[in-house]
Design an enzyme around this catalytic site. Sequence first.
Site, PDB file in Angstrom:
ATOM      1  N   SER A 259       0.825  -1.213   0.000  1.00 24.89           N
ATOM      2  CA  SER A 259       0.000   0.000   0.000  1.00 24.89           C
ATOM      3  C   SER A 259       0.857   1.259   0.000  1.00 24.89           C
ATOM      4  O   SER A 259       0.555   2.234  -0.700  1.00 24.89           O
ATOM      5  CB  SER A 259      -0.945   0.005   1.214  1.00 24.89           C
ATOM      6  N   TYR A 260       1.929   1.239   0.768  1.00 29.65           N
ATOM      7  CA  TYR A 260       2.828   2.391   0.826  1.00 29.65           C
ATOM      8  C   TYR A 260       3.487   2.614  -0.528  1.00 29.65           C
ATOM      9  O   TYR A 260       3.579   3.756  -1.020  1.00 29.65           O
ATOM     10  CB  TYR A 260       3.878   2.158   1.905  1.00 29.65           C
TER      11      TYR A 260
END
Length: 253
Positions: free
Chosen positions: A157-158
Amino acid sequence: MSAFDLTGRLAVVTGARRGIGRAMARALAEAGADVIGISAGMEDSDSEVERDVAAAGRSFEAIRADFADPEAVRALGTDLAGRERPVDILVNNAGTIRRAPAVEHGDADWELVLQVNLTAQFALTRAVGAAMVTRGRGKVIFTASLLSFQGGITVPSYTAAKHGVTGLTKALANEWAPHGVNVNAIAPGYIATDNTRALREDPVRTRAILDRIPAARWGDADDLAGATVFLASDAAGYVHGAVLPVDGGWLGR
């Protein structure tokens, strides 16, 4: 007057309470800017970043805002864009990270990281940037990442969010450069902050990281100071859509 002088300008720094954001706010103040520091956990008064800014002889305003809350972000954008004193410099540094292998990376973590690191950045910049476009001047700086260029390990996600930040930087630069607004990003390398504590406490990962950094050390938050002031200043007047790595040479290895 130096092209790097920010005297009389107003800078908004998100994620300003600690780490990279605090160092950015301090650097801008030392270059002459007054600072609005924003963080979900920002103290009402006497925070470390407020003391930094005051020590530089500049004014400081604390705002507490949760970037995980879309309504709070929209309200913040409306507030900042509608003030009598305009925002000259917007530093989008607020962020969060969740670490887990992709098959274990839950929807809630994915949505939180994308909201804080990308969606909120766009919503705030859309509001503040619109006012800059109307005035015909302004500086926007995003905090990107090495994971704007690479895939990373167990941070899907990052990585997705930080890739999005670089795309957003370029997209806004394309639209706003003709209106006198500079939109750029800084891509910090491996900086010793709370976000990287898990890596630094893992002897295998930290050794592998250090072995690849030509500068042979983890970065310090203050290593971002010069790049921040440069991109916020008139010295970067013809710099648009750039993503500036401050990484000890990592990407060049």
